[in-house]
Scaffold this motif. Structure first.
Motif, PDB file in Angstrom:
ATOM      1  N   GLY A  23       0.813  -1.223   0.000  1.00 47.18           N
ATOM      2  CA  GLY A  23       0.000   0.000   0.000  1.00 47.18           C
ATOM      3  C   GLY A  23       0.838   1.261   0.000  1.00 47.18           C
ATOM      4  N   ASN A  24       1.765   1.361   0.893  1.00 46.92           N
ATOM      5  CA  ASN A  24       2.689   2.497   0.861  1.00 46.92           C
ATOM      6  C   ASN A  24       4.051   2.034   1.368  1.00 46.92           C
ATOM      7  N   LEU A  25       5.041   2.885   1.132  1.00 46.64           N
ATOM      8  CA  LEU A  25       6.413   2.513   1.508  1.00 46.64           C
ATOM      9  C   LEU A  25       6.518   2.242   2.992  1.00 46.64           C
ATOM     10  N   ALA A  26       5.900   3.127   3.788  1.00 47.45           N
ATOM     11  CA  ALA A  26       6.053   3.038   5.236  1.00 47.45           C
ATOM     12  C   ALA A  26       5.556   1.691   5.748  1.00 47.45           C
ATOM     13  N   ARG A  27       4.435   1.215   5.188  1.00 49.62           N
ATOM     14  CA  ARG A  27       3.910  -0.069   5.685  1.00 49.62           C
ATOM     15  C   ARG A  27       4.792  -1.238   5.241  1.00 49.62           C
TER      16      ARG A  27
END
Ligand code: MLC
Ligand code: AMP
Length: 502
Positions: A23-27
Motif C-alpha cells: 500500500g505504501n512505503l512506510a507499511r
C-alpha cells in the motif's frame, strides 16, 4: 511471456510479484521491523547501527515532533544534507507522516536552492549547513519556514494518528530535474511509484535481509535515495552510509561491514577499479552501476580486477528504476538489460525514443500541467533517451533527444550554464557541451564567442562560482572566432563538440 519474467528467481511466476501489496512505503518497512526488531538497519560512523526497533522508535518520535510543530500530510519538507542516520530517520519519519520530501542537492548555491524553495513552497527544511538554512529562509519570504538540523531538534509530541496512513497514490517526493527542457521542475513521485520500484529491485537483485549495502551515493537523487535506503528497508536488509565517496573509505567499509552490495555511478566504479585494492571487491555478492553509461571496457576491467560482473541498470528521476541486466543470465556489457518487474517499454516508431509505463512511473510535474502533458504519450512516459533493442530484448541507450550532459552521474543542463556564462563581458555567446572524459564520463566544456580569451577564463569561472554548483561549472573554456551555426543562426551543438575533438 511477460517480458520481465527473466528477472524472477527460479520457482517464482509473474503472478507472484505484488509490487503494491504493502500500500505504501512506510507499511512495507514497518512490516519488516515488526518481524525482526533486532535486525540492524542503518549505520553511520557517528550513530553506529540502528536496530529495526530503534528505527521504528526514532522515526515515530520525529513524526510526533513534526506533527506538534504543525506539519500536516501533504506539506512539503526540504531535505538537503550529507548522508547520515539522522537524515534517513528524518526522511523516513516524514514519509511515515504523509509529508512530501523535497530532496535537494547539497552542492546547490543560493540561486539554485531559491528556485526549489519558491517552486515547492516547503513548510520546513532539514539542512546541515547554516548558510543553506539562511538561503531557504530568504527564499521563503513571508511564508513561515521551520529550519531544522538533521536531528530534528523539536519538542516531543504524541505520534500522529495518521502515521503510515498515506494512500498508494499520495505524493511522497518532489524531486527536481530539468527533464527534457526548461528550468528545473519537480517530478512528483507517489508512495506507489517508490514502493513498486523498490519491490521490483528486491526481486530482480535477490535482495534479502542478509544483505549489507555500503552506500557512498548522496541521498538527494533517486539512485542514492530510491534504490539505497528505500530498497534496503523494503528488503529488511542493512545499509552502511558514507557521507561522501573515496575509494579507500569504500574498501574499508566493505571489509568492516562484510558488505554484500555496492551501488555506484560509473565514475565511482572507474576510481575503484583503478585502486590497487580493487580485488577487495571480490567479496561482494553484487555490484550495480547506473545513472550514466558504463563503458563496456570498464565493465570488463571490473570483471578482471574486482571479480565483479556488474549489473548495469537504467533509471530516471521521473520513473525511479526502469531496466536492469538480469541477476541470473547474461549481464551484457554496453546494454542496460531488460525491463524490471512491472515495467512496460517500447521505442517510438519514428524516433526510437524510449517510452515506459508502469507503477513506477510518476503522474506528473508539480504544478506544471503543460510540461506533464508534453512528456506523456497517453500513459507512456517519454524518457528523452534514444534506444535500440537487441534481438532478445536487451536495451541499449544509443543517444539522447534532450540536451543534457551527465558528468560523474550528475545532470548538467547546458542552457542553465550558458545563461550564467553569457552575463560575463568577455562572452557574447556560448555553447556548453559534454566532451567524453575518462573520469567524469562527460566533461562540461564551454566554447565562447566574444572579445575574451584564455586570460578571462578565471574571471568567467569566478562568476560561475557565484551562480552554479561546482559540478555544473565548465572544466574548460575556449574562445573561438565564430561558433558553428545553421542558416537560422542557431548554434549547432554537434559541430561544437566536433570542433573540440578536432
Ligand atoms: C564533484 N565535482 C564534479 C562532480 N562531482 N564535477 C563534475 N562532475 C561531478 N559529478 C567537482 C567537485 O565539486 C570539485 O570541484 C571537483 O569536481 C573535484 O571533486 P572530486 O573530489 O573529484 O569529486 P568527488 O567529491 O569525489 O565527487 C565525485 C563523485 C560525485 C562521483 C563521487 O560526483 C557523486 O557523488 N556522483 C554521484 C551523482 C549521483 O548520485 N547521481 C545519481 C542521479 S539519479 P571544485 O571546484 O571544488 O574543485 C539518476 C537516476 C538513475 O540519474 O538512473 O540513477
Ligand atoms: P536523472 O534525470 O538525474 O534521473 O537522470 C536520468 C538520465 O540518466 C536518464 O534519462 C539517462 O539519460 C541517464 N541514465 C541513467 N542510467 C543510465 C545508464 N545506465 N546508461 C545510460 N544513461 C543512463
Amino acid at each position: 511471456m511477460t517480458p520481465w519474467a527473466a528477472h524472477l528467481p527460479p520457482g517464482m511466476a509473474p503472478a507472484d510479484v505484488d509490487l503494491l501489496g504493502a500500500g505504501n512505503l512506510a507499511r512495507a518497512w514497518t512490516a519488516r521491523w515488526d518481524a525482526d526488531g533486532s535486525h540492524p538497519t542503518i549505520h553511520d560512523g557517528q550513530s553506529g547501527w540502528l536496530s529495526a526497533a530503534e528505527l521504528e522508535d526514532r522515526t515515530r518520535a520525529v513524526a510526533g515532533r513534526l506533527a506538534v510543530a504543525g506539519l500536516e500530510p501533504g506539506d512539503r519538507i526540504l531535505l538537503s544534507a550529507a548522508a547520515s542516520v539522522d537524515l534517513v530517520v528524518a526522511h523516513v519519519a516524514a514519509l511515515r507522516s504523509g509529508l512530501v520530501v523535497v530532496p535537494t542537492n547539497t552542492a546547490y548555491l543560493e540561486r539554485e536552492v531559491a528556485h526549489v524553495v519558491r517552486d515547492a513552497r516547503p513548510a520546513a527544511a532539514v539542512v546541515d549547513v547554516d548558510a543553506r538554512g539562511r538561503w531557504v529562509e530568504a527564499a521563503s519570504g513571508e511564508r513561515p519556514m521551520l529550519v531544522l538540523g538533521p536531528s530534528v531538534d523539536l519538542p516531543d509530541g504524541r505520534s500522529p494518528t495518521h502515521l503510515d496512513a498515506a494512500d498508494t497514490d499520495d505524493p511522497a517526493l518532489i524531486a527536481y530535474t530539468s527533464g527534457t527542457t526548461g528550468s528545473p521542475k519537480g517530478a512528483v513521485l507517489s508512495h506507489g511509484n517508490l514502493l513498486a520500484s523498490a519491490e521490483a529491485l528486491t526481486v530482480a537483485w535477490r535482495w534479502t535481509a542478509e544483505d549489507r549495502l555500503v552506500l557512498a551515493l548522496p541521498l538527494f537523487h533517486l539512485h542514492g535515495l530510491g534504490v539505497g535506503p528505500h530498497g534496503t528497508l523494503v528488503a529488511g536488509a542493512s545499509v552502511a552510509l558514507r557521507p561522501s565517496f573515496a575509494p579507500d573509505d569504500v574498501f574499508d567499509a566493505v571489509a568492516t561491514h562484510d558488505a554484500t552490495l555496492f551501488f555506484g555511478v560509473p565514475t565511482m566504479w572507474s576510481r575503484l577499479a583503478a585502486s590497487d585494492r580493487a580485488g577487495e571487491l571480490a567479496r561482494l555478492r553484487l555490484g550495480v552501476s547506473g545513472s550514466a553509461p558504463l563503458a563496456a571496457e570498464l565493465h570488463r576491467a571490473l570483471a578482471d580486477r574486482c571479480g565483479q560482473q556488474l549489473i548495469e541498470r537504467y533509471g530516471m528521476t521521473e520513473t525511479v528504476m526502469n531496466v536492469s541486466n538480469p541477476y541470473d543470465g547474461e549481464r551484457r556489457p554496453g546494454t542496460v538489460g531488460l525491463p524490471l518487474p512491472g515495467v512496460d517499454l517500447r521505442l517510438d516508431g519514428s524516433t526510437d525514443e524510449i517510452l515506459v509505463r508502469g507503477p513506477n512511473v510518476f503522474a506528473g510535474y508539480w504544478e506544471r500541467p503543460d510540461a506533464t502533458a508534453e512528456s506523456f504519450d497517453g500513459d507512456w512516459f517519454r524518457t528523452g533517451d534514444v534506444g535500440a533493442l537487441d534481438d532478445d530484448g536487451y536495451l541499449r541507450i544509443v543517444g539522447r533527444r534532450k540536451e543534457l550532459i551527465i558528468s560523474g552521474g550528475f545532470n548538467v543542463y547546458p542552457r542553465e550554464v550558458e545563461d550564467v556564462l553569457r552575463a560575463h563581458p568577455s562572452i557574447d555567446d556560448v555553447a556548453v557541451v559534454g566532451v567524453p572524459h575518462p573520469d567524469w564520463g562527460e566533461q562540461v566544456v564551454a566554447v565562447a564567442e566574444g572579445p575574451g580569451g584564455p586570460g578571462d577564463a578565471d574571471a568567467v569561472l569566478a562568476l560561475a562560482a557565484t551562480q552554479l554548483a561546482a559540478y555544473k561549472r565548465p572544466k574548460r573554456i575556449v574562445w573561438v572566432d565564430d561558433l558553428p551555426r545553421n542558416a537560422l543562426g542557431k548554434v549547432i551543438k554537434a559541430d561544437v563538440a566536433r570542433l573540440l575533438r578536432g
